[in-house]
Design an enzyme around this catalytic site. Structure first.
Site, short mmCIF file in Angstrom:
data_model
loop_
_atom_site.label_atom_id
_atom_site.label_comp_id
_atom_site.label_asym_id
_atom_site.label_seq_id
_atom_site.Cartn_x
_atom_site.Cartn_y
_atom_site.Cartn_z
CB CYS A 131 71.61 17.13 55.93
SG CYS A 131 73.04 15.74 56.08
CG HIS A 255 75.39 20.51 54.76
ND1 HIS A 255 76.24 20.37 55.58
CD2 HIS A 255 74.80 19.05 54.70
CE1 HIS A 255 76.04 19.26 56.30
NE2 HIS A 255 75.32 18.48 55.73
P1 NAP Z 1 74.67 12.22 67.55
O1 NAP Z 1 75.03 13.79 67.97
O2 NAP Z 1 75.86 11.23 67.60
O3 NAP Z 1 73.43 11.76 68.34
C1 NAP Z 1 73.34 10.35 68.52
C2 NAP Z 1 71.93 10.03 69.37
O4 NAP Z 1 71.45 8.78 69.19
C3 NAP Z 1 72.37 10.38 70.63
O5 NAP Z 1 70.99 10.69 71.22
C4 NAP Z 1 72.46 9.05 71.27
O6 NAP Z 1 72.14 8.82 72.73
C5 NAP Z 1 71.53 8.21 70.48
N1 NAP Z 1 71.58 6.78 70.48
C6 NAP Z 1 72.89 6.24 70.42
N2 NAP Z 1 72.81 4.92 70.50
C7 NAP Z 1 71.54 4.44 70.89
C8 NAP Z 1 70.95 3.27 71.26
N3 NAP Z 1 71.51 2.29 71.38
N4 NAP Z 1 69.73 3.44 71.63
C9 NAP Z 1 68.93 4.72 71.83
N5 NAP Z 1 69.79 5.72 71.39
C10 NAP Z 1 70.99 5.87 70.91
O7 NAP Z 1 74.03 12.04 66.05
P2 NAP Z 1 73.11 13.01 65.17
O8 NAP Z 1 74.02 13.89 64.64
O9 NAP Z 1 72.04 13.77 66.23
O10 NAP Z 1 72.79 12.05 64.30
C11 NAP Z 1 71.88 11.04 64.67
C12 NAP Z 1 71.60 10.15 63.46
O11 NAP Z 1 70.47 11.01 62.61
C13 NAP Z 1 72.43 9.89 62.66
O12 NAP Z 1 73.01 8.89 62.97
C14 NAP Z 1 71.93 9.91 61.18
O13 NAP Z 1 71.56 8.58 60.93
C15 NAP Z 1 70.82 10.75 61.57
N6 NAP Z 1 71.28 12.10 60.92
C16 NAP Z 1 70.41 12.48 59.62
C17 NAP Z 1 70.46 13.67 58.99
C18 NAP Z 1 69.83 13.57 57.73
O14 NAP Z 1 70.70 13.95 56.82
N7 NAP Z 1 68.71 13.63 57.83
C19 NAP Z 1 71.48 14.63 59.32
C20 NAP Z 1 72.12 14.18 60.44
C21 NAP Z 1 71.85 12.97 61.15
P3 NAP Z 1 73.28 9.12 73.96
O15 NAP Z 1 73.40 10.40 74.46
O16 NAP Z 1 72.74 7.88 74.79
O17 NAP Z 1 74.75 8.40 73.35
N1 12T Z 2 77.13 10.25 56.76
O1 12T Z 2 71.51 10.22 57.73
O2 12T Z 2 78.30 12.38 58.26
O3 12T Z 2 72.43 9.56 55.80
O4 12T Z 2 77.38 14.21 57.41
C1 12T Z 2 74.02 11.93 57.50
C2 12T Z 2 74.92 12.86 57.80
C3 12T Z 2 74.71 10.39 56.77
C4 12T Z 2 72.55 10.26 56.73
C5 12T Z 2 77.47 13.00 57.78
C6 12T Z 2 75.92 10.99 57.09
C7 12T Z 2 73.70 10.94 57.07
C8 12T Z 2 76.20 12.12 57.40
#
Ligand code: NAP
Ligand code: 12T
Length: 365
Positions: A131, A255
């Protein structure tokens, strides 16, 4: 625009990013035939709405991806490591939000405003950048095109929601606890699973993601190498110097980044020249008027797809050097919107297919 209809799966649909993927897909140009919502076993059976229709969340398995054309993934690194190759093997194209595939040479890392052309080299997986990197390169690329760029130093002010829904909830709970003279109970931040946890409410945490042996955090490492891969086509490019410090601030969404940059232009470009370039740049909204106290803020950027830039000014002591302040919704341009935007471009460019031999490139992972 293509008239094809697509079967789409959202992996991690219940998360902070996943719920926004659903909303961004609703308002996208992609024509969705069927939508499948996937998460872990914990959320199986939960109901979410898409275009007014209830959808039941299913537990993700390799078979979930049969007959899927496009996967939008935000389940985290381990989930994408396991499921992205399974989806590609079944003919689906995966746009992945996790950091797991970003540095893989077979995976384009794409911000459409910057390097859309890299999409044509995909082998089934396309990575969405971190992000903080995404909003920074949206603001820097038009400056690079006009004036060249040789050095960037960034300080980030990152919202809690970047670390997921649980970190968002933790900041809200801690703020309430502090205001009521109760003890704050940190369990998630700075990093889920780390040895120590600290409160974010009324605080600043100079740690995002884990520490590298050189003293940088992995978030800082990602900003350096992702910027080089996206803007210069090589994660170790020597054409530009990038460094920075990433800090978590007690903001829920959005951010902020203080960005110092040095151009390659020696024609004496001024603040107004940088502002003019930003004002006409795709995906950027210039909010820069000190007289009117106009500058970007997380609260005014929330819910918007664009990247907001203000406080543009010349450095007072270094030639061809400037500062600017960049703000974007980390869950939209930083994650869900950039992902859906990539999928829209794949559709428009007729690239929603796994090329021959594509799946083999990920089969040993
Ligand atoms: P979050 O709110 O913790 O959501 C995690 C999601 O993953 C939930 O839907 C969870 O489902 C699911 N999940 C966890 N374990 C799983 C499994 N074994 N099989 C299938 N689904 C599973 O996290 P978030 O902020 O949405 O972020 C998710 C991911 O996106 C992060 O870990 C990161 O890698 C990425 N991300 C990227 C950016 C970026 O900068 N591009 C920004 C934010 C996040 P449940 O409801 O079943 O737990
Ligand atoms: N550590 O997708 O914690 O690389 O703000 C996104 C958000 C990693 C990523 C965070 C992180 C990622 C965070």
């Amino acid at each position: 625009m293509s008239e094809n209809q697509y079967n789409v799966a959202i992996l991690g649909a219940t998360g902070a990013v996943g719920t926004r993927l659903i909303e961004q897909l609703e308002s996208s140009t992609i024509s969705v035939k069927n939508l499948k919502l996937l998460a872990s076993k914990r959320s199986a059976g939960k109901q979410l709405t898409f275009h007014g229709q209830k959808h039941i969340v299913e537990e993700a398995t390799p078979e979930s991806f049969e007959n899927i054309d496009i996967v939008l993934a935000s389940g985290g690194g381990a989930v994408s490591q396991k499921f992205a190759p399974e989806a590609v093997k079944r003919g689906a194209v995966v746009v992945d939000n996790s950091s797991f595939w970003r540095m893989n040479d077979n995976v384009p890392l794409v911000v459409p405003e910057v390097n859309e052309a890299d999409l044509k080299n995909h082998n089934g997986i396309i990575a969405n950048p971190n992000c903080s990197t995404t909003q920074m390169v949206v603001a820097l690329e038009p400056i690079r095109r006009a004036f060249g760029l040789k050095r960037v130093i960034v300080s980030t002010y990152q919202a809690a929601s970047g670390a997921g829904q649980s970190a968002w909830n933790e900041l809200v709970d801690q703020t309430t606890a502090y205001n009521n003279h109760h003890e704050m109970m940190p369990n998630i931040l700075p990093v889920k699973g780390e040895k120590k946890h600290y409160p974010l409410a009324y605080n600043l945490l100079p740690q995002i993601d884990v520490f590298e042996p050189d003293g940088y955090t992995h978030e800082e490492w990602k900003m350096i190498h992702e910027t080089k891969k996206i803007m210069f086509g090589d994660k170790n490019s020597k054409a530009i110097k990038v460094t920075g410090t990433a800090v978590r601030v007690p903001v829920l969404v959005g951010h902020g980044e203080a960005v110092y940059f040095e151009t390659n232009d020696h024609s004496g470009a001024k603040t107004a020249d940088i502002q003019a370039v930003l004002d006409s740049a795709e995906g950027v909204i210039l909010q820069d008027n000190p007289k009117e106290q106009l500058y970007p803020q997380p609260l005014t950027a929330e819910g918007k797809r664009e990247t907001f830039v203000g406080r543009v000014r010349e450095d007072l002591e270094t030639d061809d050097a400037f500062h600017m302040w960049v703000v974007s919704d980390n869950l939209l341009k930083g994650a869900a919107w950039n992902t859906v935007q990539i999928a829209e471009r794949l559709v428009a460019l007729d690239l929603v297919r796994v090329p021959e031999g594509g799946a083999d490139k990920f089969s040993t992972m």
